[in-house]
Design a protein around this motif. Structure first.
Motif, mmCIF file in Angstrom:
data_model
loop_
_atom_site.group_PDB
_atom_site.id
_atom_site.type_symbol
_atom_site.label_atom_id
_atom_site.label_comp_id
_atom_site.label_asym_id
_atom_site.label_seq_id
_atom_site.Cartn_x
_atom_site.Cartn_y
_atom_site.Cartn_z
ATOM 1 N N GLY A 41 0.837 -1.193 0.000
ATOM 2 C CA GLY A 41 0.000 0.000 0.000
ATOM 3 C C GLY A 41 0.871 1.242 0.000
ATOM 4 N N CYS A 42 0.285 2.369 -0.450
ATOM 5 C CA CYS A 42 1.022 3.634 -0.515
ATOM 6 C C CYS A 42 0.068 4.788 -0.240
ATOM 7 C CB CYS A 42 1.668 3.802 -1.888
ATOM 8 S SG CYS A 42 2.595 5.357 -2.080
ATOM 9 N N GLY A 43 0.369 5.584 0.779
ATOM 10 C CA GLY A 43 -0.433 6.750 1.090
ATOM 11 C C GLY A 43 -0.124 7.900 0.144
ATOM 12 N N ILE A 44 -1.064 8.839 0.058
ATOM 13 C CA ILE A 44 -0.859 10.062 -0.721
ATOM 14 C C ILE A 44 -0.607 11.196 0.252
ATOM 15 C CG2 ILE A 44 -1.789 11.638 -2.450
ATOM 16 C CD1 ILE A 44 -3.692 9.452 -3.337
ATOM 17 N N HIS A 76 5.843 8.176 -1.301
ATOM 18 C CA HIS A 76 6.913 7.842 -0.347
ATOM 19 C C HIS A 76 6.372 7.238 0.944
ATOM 20 C CE1 HIS A 76 5.794 12.136 0.111
ATOM 21 N NE2 HIS A 76 5.806 11.848 1.395
ATOM 22 N N GLU A 77 5.050 7.152 1.067
ATOM 23 C CA GLU A 77 4.441 6.569 2.274
ATOM 24 C C GLU A 77 4.032 5.128 1.964
ATOM 25 O OE1 GLU A 77 1.152 9.066 3.312
ATOM 26 O OE2 GLU A 77 2.378 10.832 3.672
ATOM 27 N N PHE A 78 5.000 4.269 1.704
ATOM 28 C CA PHE A 78 4.661 2.923 1.239
ATOM 29 C C PHE A 78 5.414 1.854 2.026
ATOM 30 C CE2 PHE A 78 8.259 4.335 -1.303
ATOM 31 C CZ PHE A 78 9.081 3.221 -1.367
ATOM 32 N N LEU A 79 4.919 0.647 1.899
ATOM 33 C CA LEU A 79 5.589 -0.516 2.475
ATOM 34 C C LEU A 79 5.230 -1.727 1.639
ATOM 35 C CD1 LEU A 79 3.724 -1.923 5.575
ATOM 36 C CD2 LEU A 79 2.802 -0.023 4.263
ATOM 37 N N GLY A 134 8.892 5.761 -6.427
ATOM 38 C CA GLY A 134 8.067 5.609 -5.238
ATOM 39 C C GLY A 134 7.078 4.468 -5.307
ATOM 40 N N GLY A 135 6.135 4.509 -4.373
ATOM 41 C CA GLY A 135 5.268 3.367 -4.106
ATOM 42 C C GLY A 135 3.944 3.331 -4.841
ATOM 43 N N MET A 136 3.702 4.279 -5.766
ATOM 44 C CA MET A 136 2.462 4.230 -6.546
ATOM 45 C C MET A 136 2.677 3.324 -7.754
ATOM 46 S SD MET A 136 1.050 8.122 -6.144
ATOM 47 C CE MET A 136 1.082 8.902 -4.505
ATOM 48 N N PHE A 352 -9.023 11.809 6.119
ATOM 49 C CA PHE A 352 -7.738 12.194 6.691
ATOM 50 C C PHE A 352 -6.607 11.757 5.749
ATOM 51 C CE2 PHE A 352 -10.429 11.899 10.490
ATOM 52 C CZ PHE A 352 -10.206 13.140 11.021
ATOM 53 N N LYS A 353 -6.519 10.463 5.502
ATOM 54 C CA LYS A 353 -5.440 9.900 4.688
ATOM 55 C C LYS A 353 -6.034 8.997 3.618
ATOM 56 C CE LYS A 353 -1.702 10.202 4.763
ATOM 57 N NZ LYS A 353 -0.814 11.026 3.881
ATOM 58 N N ILE A 354 -5.622 9.218 2.378
ATOM 59 C CA ILE A 354 -6.015 8.388 1.249
ATOM 60 C C ILE A 354 -4.842 7.497 0.875
ATOM 61 C CG2 ILE A 354 -6.691 8.408 -1.192
ATOM 62 C CD1 ILE A 354 -8.896 9.348 0.665
ATOM 63 N N ALA A 355 -5.141 6.260 0.495
ATOM 64 C CA ALA A 355 -4.060 5.331 0.139
ATOM 65 C C ALA A 355 -4.422 4.519 -1.085
ATOM 66 C CB ALA A 355 -3.762 4.401 1.311
ATOM 67 N N PHE A 356 -3.372 4.140 -1.813
ATOM 68 C CA PHE A 356 -3.506 3.187 -2.914
ATOM 69 C C PHE A 356 -3.226 1.771 -2.396
ATOM 70 C CE2 PHE A 356 -2.212 6.965 -5.467
ATOM 71 C CZ PHE A 356 -3.286 6.992 -6.337
ATOM 72 N N ILE A 357 -4.038 0.840 -2.821
ATOM 73 C CA ILE A 357 -3.756 -0.580 -2.600
ATOM 74 C C ILE A 357 -3.616 -1.183 -4.000
ATOM 75 C CG2 ILE A 357 -4.515 -2.720 -1.500
ATOM 76 C CD1 ILE A 357 -4.220 -0.402 0.475
ATOM 77 N N PRO A 358 -2.383 -1.346 -4.492
ATOM 78 C CA PRO A 358 -2.180 -1.735 -5.897
ATOM 79 C C PRO A 358 -2.884 -3.034 -6.262
ATOM 80 C CG PRO A 358 -0.095 -1.128 -4.892
ATOM 81 C CD PRO A 358 -1.087 -1.192 -3.787
#
Length: 358
Positions: A41-44, A76-79, A134-136, A352-358
């Motif tokens: 996952g990667c936050g925006i 850059h907010e990924f793991l 990055g993580g997208m 608050f926080k949006i994230a991608f789940i590829p």
């Protein structure tokens, strides 16, 4: 043969007006010193949004040169989980769950050699430079100098995605050096501001005031440890702060909105000899009367950049729930939906926080 496909889905930035979803972008190749992760996952980040909107800090203008190096994959907010490792890599295994500092320090400049790696002169960054994509995307390469951190495998993804932003929040609060007698104002209750609130509450200041224009965010700040919450759109917050402080002003003001009005507000609300911490990325210039900083109040103005040495504490705090994270991520998107995701990341729909789940 690699343990992952040669092409992947990715969001790619070619210019400030040309972001593209690519179905078959080349996957990163694993060198002898590299680690490849499959992105979980990667936050925006607000910085990602401002970059996509063409902010001069990233793409340059008449005053500052371009800082990004396209074509790059944002985020850059990924793991993610290790799927491939180079022959020289030690200390990690296939299947490890990893995240990393945003910066990829060179290890050679004066800042790196003095331990101040987050101010590395070349300043390679995940999610803004083509060398450190990055993580997208479905896969990311961690190079030899990446600062890696293992993430507990039983930590839920919605919590784990807050590690990088909360690490940045911790550094900003650490810069302020909060004492138990301080009256602290944190302006902005987005993800980063709320990360600051939950950490600053651990310092037990005399008062912890959260400011935001959105009441739902203020309610979350209260739940995360703020002793007072004020909405500048509905009240004179400077007058309230003065009332609380015998007309002296707050001891510490941390700016986490990225809006010029918050800077001006802070300079009015802070006491003489106070500490002002500027955290945000701004989309445009801010004009203030610098004589307030100097001749009038003799303020300490401090910047805050990235998250040096903060990840281990934050991973532990989120895992043990000493840093609060409840309800921070409620909406996620696929990479194909990037335009909608970026729109939601502005906060206009109450997230608050949006994230991608590829």
């Amino acid at each position: 043969m690699s343990n992952y496909p040669r092409t992947m889905k990715a969001l790619v930035a070619y210019s400030p007006t040309d972001y593209r979803f690519e179905k078959a972008y080349p996957s990163p190749e694993c060198g002898d010193d590299d680690i490849i992760i499959k992105v979980e996952g990667c936050g925006i980040c607000a910085g990602d949004v401002k970059c996509q909107h063409g902010a001069a800090m990233f793409w340059g203008d008449d005053i500052q040169p371009s800082w990004v190096r396209p074509p790059f994959i944002p985020g850059h907010e990924f793991l993610g989980f290790v799927v491939e490792m180079g022959k020289n890599v030690k200390g990690y295994e296939i299947g490890d769950r990893l995240t990393a500092d945003q910066i990829v320090p060179c290890g050679e400049c004066r800042f790196c050699k003095s331990g101040q790696y987050w101010m590395c002169q070349p300043h390679g960054m995940h999610g803004f430079h083509k060398e450190f994509n990055g993580g997208m995307a479905e896969y990311v390469r961690y190079t030899k100098n990446a600062i890696l951190h293992k993430v507990p495998k039983d930590l839920s993804l919605d919590k784990a995605l807050l590690i990088e932003p909360y690490a940045c929040s911790k550094h900003a609060v650490d810069r302020a050096k909060i004492q138990c007698e301080d009256i602290v104002v944190i302006s902005g209750a987005g993800t980063l501001g709320l990360g600051m609130v939950t950490y600053a509450a651990m310092k037990n200041p005399k008062a912890l005031i959260s400011l935001d224009m959105v009441d739902d965010r203020l309610a979350k700040a209260k739940a995360f440890g703020a002793t007072h919450v004020f909405n500048p759109g509905k009240m004179d917050v400077i007058a309230e702060i003065m009332k609380m402080t015998d007309n002296y002003g707050c001891d510490i003001y941390i700016e986490a909105t990225g809006h010029p009005s918050s800077v001006i507000q802070g300079l009015s609300a802070i006491r003489k000899l106070g500490t002002f911490v500027e955290f945000s990325v701004f989309s445009g210039p801010t004009t203030v009367d610098w004589s307030i900083i100097g001749d009038r109040k003799e303020l300490d103005i401090l910047g805050s950049h990235l998250s040096p040495y903060c990840f281990p504490f934050v991973i532990d705090g989120i895992t043990k729930n000493t840093l609060k994270t409840d309800g921070m991520i409620k909406t996620t998107f696929k990479l194909e939906e990037w335009e909608k995701a970026y729109e939601y990341a502005t906060g206009k729909h109450g997230d608050f926080k949006i994230a991608f789940i590829p």
